[in-house]
Design an enzyme around this catalytic site. Structure first.
Site, PDB file in Angstrom:
ATOM      1  N   TYR A 124      44.329  35.607  36.926  1.00 35.17           N
ATOM      2  CA  TYR A 124      44.256  34.358  37.765  1.00 35.17           C
ATOM      3  C   TYR A 124      44.660  33.127  36.983  1.00 35.17           C
ATOM      4  O   TYR A 124      45.593  32.522  37.543  1.00 35.17           O
ATOM      5  CB  TYR A 124      43.014  34.135  38.306  1.00 35.17           C
ATOM      6  CG  TYR A 124      42.482  35.133  39.334  1.00 35.17           C
ATOM      7  CD1 TYR A 124      42.759  34.935  40.559  1.00 35.17           C
ATOM      8  CD2 TYR A 124      41.932  36.337  38.909  1.00 35.17           C
ATOM      9  CE1 TYR A 124      42.454  36.022  41.605  1.00 35.17           C
ATOM     10  CE2 TYR A 124      41.574  37.457  39.925  1.00 35.17           C
ATOM     11  CZ  TYR A 124      41.762  37.022  41.172  1.00 35.17           C
ATOM     12  OH  TYR A 124      41.581  38.220  42.146  1.00 35.17           O
ATOM     13  N   TRP A 169      45.172  39.739  45.645  1.00 34.12           N
ATOM     14  CA  TRP A 169      43.600  39.632  45.883  1.00 34.12           C
ATOM     15  C   TRP A 169      43.778  38.293  46.979  1.00 34.12           C
ATOM     16  O   TRP A 169      44.157  37.143  46.328  1.00 34.12           O
ATOM     17  CB  TRP A 169      42.772  39.262  44.934  1.00 34.12           C
ATOM     18  CG  TRP A 169      41.434  39.084  45.199  1.00 34.12           C
ATOM     19  CD1 TRP A 169      40.717  37.576  45.667  1.00 34.12           C
ATOM     20  CD2 TRP A 169      40.560  39.771  45.394  1.00 34.12           C
ATOM     21  NE1 TRP A 169      39.409  37.922  46.215  1.00 34.12           N
ATOM     22  CE2 TRP A 169      39.253  39.475  45.932  1.00 34.12           C
ATOM     23  CE3 TRP A 169      40.205  41.178  45.242  1.00 34.12           C
ATOM     24  CZ2 TRP A 169      38.135  39.906  46.321  1.00 34.12           C
ATOM     25  CZ3 TRP A 169      39.345  42.052  45.612  1.00 34.12           C
ATOM     26  CH2 TRP A 169      37.874  41.037  46.065  1.00 34.12           C
ATOM     27  N   GLU A 222      33.284  35.042  48.554  1.00 37.07           N
ATOM     28  CA  GLU A 222      33.741  34.893  47.340  1.00 37.07           C
ATOM     29  C   GLU A 222      32.540  34.532  46.571  1.00 37.07           C
ATOM     30  O   GLU A 222      32.356  33.543  45.791  1.00 37.07           O
ATOM     31  CB  GLU A 222      34.558  33.624  47.230  1.00 37.07           C
ATOM     32  CG  GLU A 222      35.156  33.183  46.033  1.00 37.07           C
ATOM     33  CD  GLU A 222      35.847  34.252  44.977  1.00 37.07           C
ATOM     34  OE1 GLU A 222      36.277  35.215  45.592  1.00 37.07           O
ATOM     35  OE2 GLU A 222      35.913  34.394  43.731  1.00 37.07           O
ATOM     36  N   TRP A 223      31.508  35.684  46.365  1.00 44.02           N
ATOM     37  CA  TRP A 223      30.525  35.676  45.314  1.00 44.02           C
ATOM     38  C   TRP A 223      29.353  34.386  45.152  1.00 44.02           C
ATOM     39  O   TRP A 223      29.362  33.714  46.450  1.00 44.02           O
ATOM     40  CB  TRP A 223      31.063  35.785  43.887  1.00 44.02           C
ATOM     41  CG  TRP A 223      31.750  37.311  43.857  1.00 44.02           C
ATOM     42  CD1 TRP A 223      33.195  37.622  43.536  1.00 44.02           C
ATOM     43  CD2 TRP A 223      31.282  38.797  44.205  1.00 44.02           C
ATOM     44  NE1 TRP A 223      33.598  38.695  43.951  1.00 44.02           N
ATOM     45  CE2 TRP A 223      32.550  39.484  44.294  1.00 44.02           C
ATOM     46  CE3 TRP A 223      30.061  39.255  44.686  1.00 44.02           C
ATOM     47  CZ2 TRP A 223      32.433  40.885  44.444  1.00 44.02           C
ATOM     48  CZ3 TRP A 223      29.775  40.310  44.941  1.00 44.02           C
ATOM     49  CH2 TRP A 223      31.205  41.363  44.843  1.00 44.02           C
ATOM     50  N   ASN A 259      35.654  47.746  37.997  1.00 46.01           N
ATOM     51  CA  ASN A 259      36.268  46.222  38.144  1.00 46.01           C
ATOM     52  C   ASN A 259      35.719  45.141  37.058  1.00 46.01           C
ATOM     53  O   ASN A 259      34.578  44.755  37.328  1.00 46.01           O
ATOM     54  CB  ASN A 259      36.080  45.762  39.565  1.00 46.01           C
ATOM     55  CG  ASN A 259      36.966  44.542  39.909  1.00 46.01           C
ATOM     56  OD1 ASN A 259      38.216  44.225  39.770  1.00 46.01           O
ATOM     57  ND2 ASN A 259      36.045  43.243  39.947  1.00 46.01           N
ATOM     58  N   GLU A 260      36.524  44.615  36.585  1.00 38.80           N
ATOM     59  CA  GLU A 260      36.323  43.390  35.591  1.00 38.80           C
ATOM     60  C   GLU A 260      34.750  43.447  34.967  1.00 38.80           C
ATOM     61  O   GLU A 260      33.859  42.706  35.111  1.00 38.80           O
ATOM     62  CB  GLU A 260      36.444  42.136  36.283  1.00 38.80           C
ATOM     63  CG  GLU A 260      37.535  42.115  37.079  1.00 38.80           C
ATOM     64  CD  GLU A 260      37.813  40.431  37.778  1.00 38.80           C
ATOM     65  OE1 GLU A 260      36.882  40.009  37.753  1.00 38.80           O
ATOM     66  OE2 GLU A 260      38.958  40.106  37.942  1.00 38.80           O
ATOM     67  N   GLU A 291      44.784  42.604  40.666  1.00 39.71           N
ATOM     68  CA  GLU A 291      44.354  41.594  41.378  1.00 39.71           C
ATOM     69  C   GLU A 291      45.248  40.134  40.930  1.00 39.71           C
ATOM     70  O   GLU A 291      45.336  40.062  39.675  1.00 39.71           O
ATOM     71  CB  GLU A 291      42.762  41.131  41.209  1.00 39.71           C
ATOM     72  CG  GLU A 291      41.874  41.795  41.846  1.00 39.71           C
ATOM     73  CD  GLU A 291      40.446  41.596  41.635  1.00 39.71           C
ATOM     74  OE1 GLU A 291      40.285  40.314  41.433  1.00 39.71           O
ATOM     75  OE2 GLU A 291      39.675  42.349  41.776  1.00 39.71           O
ATOM     76  N   ARG A 333      43.663  48.426  47.890  1.00 41.77           N
ATOM     77  CA  ARG A 333      42.667  48.962  46.645  1.00 41.77           C
ATOM     78  C   ARG A 333      41.219  48.339  47.384  1.00 41.77           C
ATOM     79  O   ARG A 333      41.447  47.289  47.682  1.00 41.77           O
ATOM     80  CB  ARG A 333      42.658  48.200  45.524  1.00 41.77           C
ATOM     81  CG  ARG A 333      41.981  47.960  44.469  1.00 41.77           C
ATOM     82  CD  ARG A 333      42.030  47.110  43.237  1.00 41.77           C
ATOM     83  NE  ARG A 333      40.981  47.364  42.433  1.00 41.77           N
ATOM     84  CZ  ARG A 333      40.472  46.232  41.830  1.00 41.77           C
ATOM     85  NH1 ARG A 333      40.840  45.174  42.391  1.00 41.77           N
ATOM     86  NH2 ARG A 333      39.490  46.310  41.055  1.00 41.77           N
ATOM     87  N   ASN A 364      43.909  42.287  36.166  1.00 45.87           N
ATOM     88  CA  ASN A 364      43.420  41.561  37.090  1.00 45.87           C
ATOM     89  C   ASN A 364      43.934  39.883  36.650  1.00 45.87           C
ATOM     90  O   ASN A 364      43.497  39.718  35.278  1.00 45.87           O
ATOM     91  CB  ASN A 364      41.933  41.247  37.498  1.00 45.87           C
ATOM     92  CG  ASN A 364      41.518  42.444  38.136  1.00 45.87           C
ATOM     93  OD1 ASN A 364      42.333  43.408  38.374  1.00 45.87           O
ATOM     94  ND2 ASN A 364      40.154  42.466  38.617  1.00 45.87           N
ATOM     95  N   HIS A 390      32.526  47.677  42.060  1.00 47.56           N
ATOM     96  CA  HIS A 390      33.009  46.215  42.051  1.00 47.56           C
ATOM     97  C   HIS A 390      31.517  45.411  41.976  1.00 47.56           C
ATOM     98  O   HIS A 390      31.411  44.817  42.980  1.00 47.56           O
ATOM     99  CB  HIS A 390      33.731  45.921  43.129  1.00 47.56           C
ATOM    100  CG  HIS A 390      34.628  44.855  42.989  1.00 47.56           C
ATOM    101  ND1 HIS A 390      36.056  44.854  43.041  1.00 47.56           N
ATOM    102  CD2 HIS A 390      34.242  43.713  42.888  1.00 47.56           C
ATOM    103  CE1 HIS A 390      36.457  43.651  42.762  1.00 47.56           C
ATOM    104  NE2 HIS A 390      35.622  42.765  42.901  1.00 47.56           N
TER     105      HIS A 390
HETATM  106  C1  PNW Z   1      37.424  38.511  40.713  1.00 45.56           C
HETATM  107  N1  PNW Z   1      35.786  34.115  36.202  1.00 45.56           N
HETATM  108  O1  PNW Z   1      36.380  37.803  40.366  1.00 45.56           O
HETATM  109  C2  PNW Z   1      36.884  39.636  41.467  1.00 45.56           C
HETATM  110  O2  PNW Z   1      37.523  40.894  40.896  1.00 45.56           O
HETATM  111  C3  PNW Z   1      36.917  39.471  42.936  1.00 45.56           C
HETATM  112  O3  PNW Z   1      36.061  40.212  43.568  1.00 45.56           O
HETATM  113  C4  PNW Z   1      37.055  38.092  43.073  1.00 45.56           C
HETATM  114  O4  PNW Z   1      36.534  37.628  44.487  1.00 45.56           O
HETATM  115  C5  PNW Z   1      38.400  37.417  42.823  1.00 45.56           C
HETATM  116  O5  PNW Z   1      38.477  37.623  41.517  1.00 45.56           O
HETATM  117  C6  PNW Z   1      38.492  35.882  42.822  1.00 45.56           C
HETATM  118  O6  PNW Z   1      37.583  35.190  41.995  1.00 45.56           O
HETATM  119  C7  PNW Z   1      36.434  36.611  39.193  1.00 45.56           C
HETATM  120  O7  PNW Z   1      34.866  33.293  36.339  1.00 45.56           O
HETATM  121  C8  PNW Z   1      35.460  35.825  39.366  1.00 45.56           C
HETATM  122  O8  PNW Z   1      36.933  33.915  35.415  1.00 45.56           O
HETATM  123  C9  PNW Z   1      35.070  34.917  38.405  1.00 45.56           C
HETATM  124  C10 PNW Z   1      36.020  35.125  37.392  1.00 45.56           C
HETATM  125  C11 PNW Z   1      37.278  35.820  37.191  1.00 45.56           C
HETATM  126  C12 PNW Z   1      37.333  36.599  38.106  1.00 45.56           C
END
Ligand code: PNW
Length: 475
Positions: free
Chosen positions: A301, A423, A430-431, A169-170, A376, A81, A299, A125
């Protein structure tokens, strides 16, 4: 983590992939007529990203994609992806497609297919062309219309060879981290604008689905990837349960309401009445947002843990969404976020595999008939090569095994999960955290850009090749 007694086995046609996004990996930001996106602008604005890190070079995937595809093939993955950079294809966000831009993705897709890897394309994205932001960005209706046009250009160019499509995405991050808390590009902190952005993301998604359908073979699958939250109460106190309901509306219902059911939750409209009157929602928008989907991407986490704090303003934010005095939760400043107990990853995100099962089962009910993909899931750890240059990441293996076991349990419980994308394929930008957080299955040495598969990559590849989860020490 205890080993289950019976082997954890997946369906034979299950997709085992990795995920990435354009700005996080490509680099080559000035090649082929590409112009800046909001992430170029944001990351070059002092103070916005850790260490001033930016994606100018990133991991140079634009020039090294062949090596990266070969790596995935060697590991034995059957899906990948990635996202398309809008600014490469339509540098100003309008007008005809730039062929050089499309050609890069055509070459990438052809290379993937030659290696037996199914491509899944994410159209957006987070990297809006800066010109569209200058015209108002996602809070403006125009951006939704432009997105559908861009989607059609890409669908037309790649629809004959790409079967898996993801519009956004998100969108939660785009709307609420981009325009609410300001920790993501474009860095605005306006609660009303964040809700307008959410609406125009919903509209843009629906219009894009319809535009894609008009140019693509019917066999292709169209989806959206939501970072839907699992929201849990601190106690069973009715006030805490009400806090869960409010955050669930702002995290989930605000997107799946329009996209799946053609309506915003009435409770969301009531809760945010002091922030906006929602008068930007026009007749027909919600019907457009509900354009039928084939699949849903989730996605996942970490879950959120919330409580009510009537009359109190939340202190230091513990919701894992970065440091900002501005809340990404419009109208819910009095909800407190708590650190969930348990082991955490390098992001400070608590490891809670059961939340993935809960999320899948919830969306099986919320979206009956749609195929589900985990688009993800993964973890950041402080990975370092050893003296022989090998990278051992047993924590990531344990994380992946525990989460994949929950995916399998959801399948056994009747959920129609068709694939899983780790992911991320490799360490990347990483942003707001810059290059300090490593999510990759493949280690990247940022001095040389050399790629080294971590032990988790070998473990995951073995799972992909056998359709069964190897023991944690089998890398
Ligand atoms: C996602 N939060 O980002 C993104 O889709 C990816 O690009 C990123 O690298 C990955 O997860 C890991 O962070 C997120 O603040 C960024 O909850 C922030 C959050 C969740 C997902």
């Amino acid at each position: 983590m205890p080993e289950p007694l019976t082997p954890v086995t997946f369906p034979t046609d299950f997709l085992w992939g990795c995920a990435t996004s354009a700005y996080q990996i490509e680099g080559a930001v000035r090649e082929g007529g590409r112009t800046p996106s909001i992430w170029d602008t944001f990351s070059h604005t002092p103070g916005r990203t850790a260490g001033g890190d930016h994606g100018d070079i990133a991991v140079d995937h634009y020039h090294r994609y062949r090596e990266d595809v070969a790596l995935m093939a060697d590991l034995g993955l059957n899906a990948y992806r990635f996202s398309v950079s809008w600014s490469r294809v339509q540098p100003t966000g309008r007008g005809p497609a730039v062929q050089v831009g499309l050609d890069f993705y055509r070459r990438l897709v052809d290379d993937l297919l030659e290696h037996g890897i199914q491509p899944a394309v994410t159209l957006y994205h987070w990297d809006l062309p800066q010109e569209l932001e200058d015209a108002g960005g996602w809070p403006e209706r125009e951006t939704a219309l432009r997105f559908a046009e861009y989607a059609q250009l890409v669908g037309d160019a790649l629809g004959d060879r790409v079967q898996h499509w993801i519009t956004l995405n998100e969108p939660w991050c785009s709307a609420f981290l981009g325009y609410g808390s300001g920790v993501h590009a474009p860095g605005r902190t306006d609660p009303a604008a964040s809700l307008r952005a959410a609406h125009h993301l919903n509209l843009g998604h629906g219009l894009a689905v319809s535009a894609l359908r008009s140019v693509m073979p019917a066999r292709n699958q169209i989806a959206v990837s939501l970072n839907s939250s699992v929201v849990r109460p601190l106690s069973q106190d009715p006030a805490d349960l009400a806090a869960v309901r409010r955050i669930d509306d702002l995290a989930n219902g605000v997107f799946h309401g329009p996209m799946l059911h053609g309506a915003y939750p009435a409770s969301l409209l009531a809760d945010t009445a002091s922030v906006t009157d929602w008068s930007f929602v026009r007749d027909g928008d919600l019907a457009a947002a509900k354009a039928p989907l084939d699949a849903l991407g989730l996605n996942y986490y970490t879950p959120a843990l919330v409580s009510a704090a009537p009359g109190k303003v939340a202190g230091p934010r513990a919701d894992g969404h970065g440091a900002s005095e501005h809340s990404p939760w419009p109208g819910a400043d009095d909800v407190l976020f708590h650190q969930t107990p348990g082991e955490r990853t390098e992001m400070g995100w608590t490891i809670d595999p059961s939340g993935l099962h809960e999320l899948i089962m919830r969306y099986s009910r919320e979206a009956p008939g749609l195929r589900l993909y985990i688009t993800e899931n993964g973890a950041a750890y402080d990975d370092k090569p050893d003296a022989e240059g090998r990278v051992h990441d047993p924590e990531r293996i344990a994380y992946l095994r525990a989460h994949l076991a929950e995916v399998e349990r959801a399948i056994a419980d009747g959920a129609d999960v068709r694939g899983y994308y780790l992911w991320s394929l490799m360490d990347n930008f990483e942003w707001a955290y810059g290059y300090g957080k490593r999510f990759g299955a493949v280690y990247v040495d940022y001095a040389t850009l050399e790629r080294t598969p971590k032990s988790s990559a070998h473990w995951y590849g073995r799972a992909a090749r056998t359709g069964e989860l190897p023991p944690v020490d089998a890398a």
